[in-house]
Design a protein around this motif. Sequence first.
Motif, mmCIF file in Angstrom:
data_model
loop_
_atom_site.group_PDB
_atom_site.id
_atom_site.type_symbol
_atom_site.label_atom_id
_atom_site.label_comp_id
_atom_site.label_asym_id
_atom_site.label_seq_id
_atom_site.Cartn_x
_atom_site.Cartn_y
_atom_site.Cartn_z
ATOM 1 N N ARG A 110 0.817 -1.215 0.000
ATOM 2 C CA ARG A 110 0.000 0.000 0.000
ATOM 3 C C ARG A 110 0.853 1.267 0.000
ATOM 4 N NH1 ARG A 110 -2.034 -3.474 3.809
ATOM 5 N NH2 ARG A 110 -0.997 -2.320 5.444
ATOM 6 N N ILE A 111 2.180 1.136 0.014
ATOM 7 C CA ILE A 111 3.065 2.295 0.136
ATOM 8 C C ILE A 111 3.873 2.462 -1.138
ATOM 9 C CG2 ILE A 111 4.985 3.271 1.450
ATOM 10 C CD1 ILE A 111 4.063 1.646 3.836
ATOM 11 N N ASN A 112 4.046 3.678 -1.563
ATOM 12 C CA ASN A 112 4.878 3.987 -2.725
ATOM 13 C C ASN A 112 6.279 3.399 -2.526
ATOM 14 O OD1 ASN A 112 6.875 5.381 -4.284
ATOM 15 N ND2 ASN A 112 5.388 6.989 -4.696
ATOM 16 N N ALA A 113 6.861 2.807 -3.552
ATOM 17 C CA ALA A 113 8.160 2.128 -3.450
ATOM 18 C C ALA A 113 9.259 3.037 -2.912
ATOM 19 C CB ALA A 113 8.569 1.564 -4.805
ATOM 20 N N MET A 114 9.252 4.323 -3.231
ATOM 21 C CA MET A 114 10.324 5.205 -2.778
ATOM 22 C C MET A 114 10.220 5.540 -1.294
ATOM 23 S SD MET A 114 12.368 5.157 -5.084
ATOM 24 C CE MET A 114 13.570 6.112 -4.211
ATOM 25 N N ASN A 115 9.083 5.247 -0.665
ATOM 26 C CA ASN A 115 8.950 5.453 0.770
ATOM 27 C C ASN A 115 9.521 4.276 1.557
ATOM 28 O OD1 ASN A 115 7.783 7.962 0.563
ATOM 29 N ND2 ASN A 115 5.711 7.129 0.430
ATOM 30 N N ARG A 116 9.809 3.197 0.895
ATOM 31 C CA ARG A 116 10.370 2.014 1.560
ATOM 32 C C ARG A 116 11.809 2.280 1.947
ATOM 33 N NH1 ARG A 116 8.236 -2.274 -2.825
ATOM 34 N NH2 ARG A 116 6.035 -1.847 -2.549
ATOM 35 N N ILE A 117 12.155 1.968 3.177
ATOM 36 C CA ILE A 117 13.503 2.256 3.674
ATOM 37 C C ILE A 117 14.558 1.447 2.911
ATOM 38 C CG2 ILE A 117 13.493 0.605 5.591
ATOM 39 C CD1 ILE A 117 14.967 4.143 5.605
ATOM 40 N N GLY A 118 14.277 0.195 2.588
ATOM 41 C CA GLY A 118 15.244 -0.610 1.841
ATOM 42 C C GLY A 118 15.571 0.000 0.494
ATOM 43 N N ALA A 119 14.538 0.424 -0.231
ATOM 44 C CA ALA A 119 14.743 1.037 -1.552
ATOM 45 C C ALA A 119 15.508 2.350 -1.418
ATOM 46 C CB ALA A 119 13.395 1.275 -2.240
ATOM 47 N N ARG A 120 15.211 3.121 -0.387
ATOM 48 C CA ARG A 120 15.929 4.382 -0.177
ATOM 49 C C ARG A 120 17.385 4.121 0.206
ATOM 50 N NH1 ARG A 120 12.339 6.578 4.024
ATOM 51 N NH2 ARG A 120 14.082 7.947 4.506
ATOM 52 N N ASN A 121 17.644 3.067 0.960
ATOM 53 C CA ASN A 121 19.024 2.710 1.307
ATOM 54 C C ASN A 121 19.812 2.279 0.077
ATOM 55 O OD1 ASN A 121 19.229 3.302 4.047
ATOM 56 N ND2 ASN A 121 18.439 1.305 4.667
ATOM 57 N N VAL A 122 19.182 1.518 -0.808
ATOM 58 C CA VAL A 122 19.838 1.108 -2.056
ATOM 59 C C VAL A 122 20.183 2.342 -2.885
ATOM 60 C CG1 VAL A 122 19.490 -0.059 -4.277
ATOM 61 C CG2 VAL A 122 18.852 -1.213 -2.137
ATOM 62 N N GLN A 123 19.234 3.259 -2.989
ATOM 63 C CA GLN A 123 19.464 4.486 -3.741
ATOM 64 C C GLN A 123 20.643 5.268 -3.149
ATOM 65 O OE1 GLN A 123 16.252 7.363 -3.550
ATOM 66 N NE2 GLN A 123 16.796 8.183 -5.557
ATOM 67 N N ALA A 124 20.707 5.358 -1.816
ATOM 68 C CA ALA A 124 21.816 6.081 -1.166
ATOM 69 C C ALA A 124 23.149 5.394 -1.448
ATOM 70 C CB ALA A 124 21.572 6.171 0.341
ATOM 71 N N ALA A 125 23.183 4.061 -1.400
ATOM 72 C CA ALA A 125 24.427 3.329 -1.668
ATOM 73 C C ALA A 125 24.913 3.596 -3.090
ATOM 74 C CB ALA A 125 24.220 1.833 -1.450
ATOM 75 N N ARG A 126 24.009 3.537 -4.031
ATOM 76 C CA ARG A 126 24.391 3.764 -5.431
ATOM 77 C C ARG A 126 24.830 5.208 -5.668
ATOM 78 N NH1 ARG A 126 19.764 -0.165 -7.870
ATOM 79 N NH2 ARG A 126 21.027 -2.069 -7.841
ATOM 80 N N GLN A 127 24.195 6.145 -4.976
ATOM 81 C CA GLN A 127 24.617 7.546 -5.090
ATOM 82 C C GLN A 127 26.016 7.741 -4.529
ATOM 83 O OE1 GLN A 127 21.433 9.668 -3.112
ATOM 84 N NE2 GLN A 127 20.345 10.039 -5.026
ATOM 85 N N LEU A 128 26.327 7.083 -3.405
ATOM 86 C CA LEU A 128 27.668 7.197 -2.819
ATOM 87 C C LEU A 128 28.723 6.589 -3.735
ATOM 88 C CD1 LEU A 128 26.805 6.480 0.898
ATOM 89 C CD2 LEU A 128 27.878 8.565 0.010
ATOM 90 N N VAL A 129 28.411 5.473 -4.368
ATOM 91 C CA VAL A 129 29.336 4.847 -5.325
ATOM 92 C C VAL A 129 29.631 5.825 -6.455
ATOM 93 C CG1 VAL A 129 29.510 3.050 -7.099
ATOM 94 C CG2 VAL A 129 28.802 2.443 -4.782
ATOM 95 N N GLN A 130 28.585 6.427 -6.992
ATOM 96 C CA GLN A 130 28.762 7.373 -8.098
ATOM 97 C C GLN A 130 29.485 8.645 -7.633
ATOM 98 O OE1 GLN A 130 25.096 8.579 -9.966
ATOM 99 N NE2 GLN A 130 26.151 9.520 -11.693
ATOM 100 N N GLN A 131 29.067 9.179 -6.494
ATOM 101 C CA GLN A 131 29.647 10.433 -5.980
ATOM 102 C C GLN A 131 31.145 10.316 -5.735
ATOM 103 O OE1 GLN A 131 27.710 11.726 -2.361
ATOM 104 N NE2 GLN A 131 29.537 12.770 -1.652
ATOM 105 N N HIS A 132 31.581 9.186 -5.160
ATOM 106 C CA HIS A 132 32.991 9.005 -4.817
ATOM 107 C C HIS A 132 33.790 8.330 -5.927
ATOM 108 C CE1 HIS A 132 32.747 10.383 -0.670
ATOM 109 N NE2 HIS A 132 31.622 9.701 -0.547
ATOM 110 N N GLY A 133 33.121 7.831 -6.954
ATOM 111 C CA GLY A 133 33.827 7.148 -8.032
ATOM 112 C C GLY A 133 34.404 5.811 -7.598
#
Length: 179
Positions: A110-133
Motif C-alpha cells: 500500500r506504500i509507494n516504493a520510494m517510501n520504503r527504507i530498503g529502496a531508499r538505502n539502495v538508492q543512497a548506496a548507489r549515489q555514494l558509489v557514483q559520488q565518490h567514483g
Amino acid sequence: MKKPLNPLEIFLHPGDYYFAGRDTRISTVVGSCIAMTFWHPQLLVGGMCHYMLPKRSYEHNKTASARDGLYASGAVALLLEEIGFIGTSYKEYQVKLFGGGNMFPVAHKRINAMNRIGARNVQAARQLVQQHGFSCVGEHLGGIGHRSVSFEVWSGKVQVKHANILLVDELKPLDRRLG
C-alpha cells in the motif's frame, strides 16, 4: 592467500564499521540496511560498514556527528578515514554492496516504493558509489527478506545467504490425507 588458521571473527551491528588486515572475517546480517565492503586486492586489507538509514532527519542533523555510522554518508566517511590512515587511496579498493531488502512486503503493498527504507538505502548506496567514483565490482540488493553477509579480508570473497520472507498468502494448504 589461504584461509588463516584462526581468523579474527568480527560481527557488525547497525551503525558499526570495521577495517582490518588479512587475518579477519567480518560478518553482519542486513534486512533493509546496507552493508558495504571495501577490499584492497594487493595489500589484502579491507573493511565493512553496516548502515541503517540513507540520511539523518532534519532534527537529528542539529546535534549529530557528521560521521555517524547509522547513516549512509557517515558510515562511508568512517571507512574512508580508516583507508586514509594506512596511506592508500580509496580508488584502489573494490567495493561491494548488500542489503536493502523489503522486510514488510504485505504492509508495503500500500506504500509507494520510494517510501520504503530498503529502496531508499539502495538508492543512497548507489549515489555514494557514483559520488565518490568507487570501483563497485558486485552487489546483491533489494528483493524481499534479509541477507547474512560474510567478508573474508584475506581473499576478498563475500558469501551471501539470502532468506526470503514467506508470505502467509503463499503457503500451500496442507494435504491431510493419510495414504
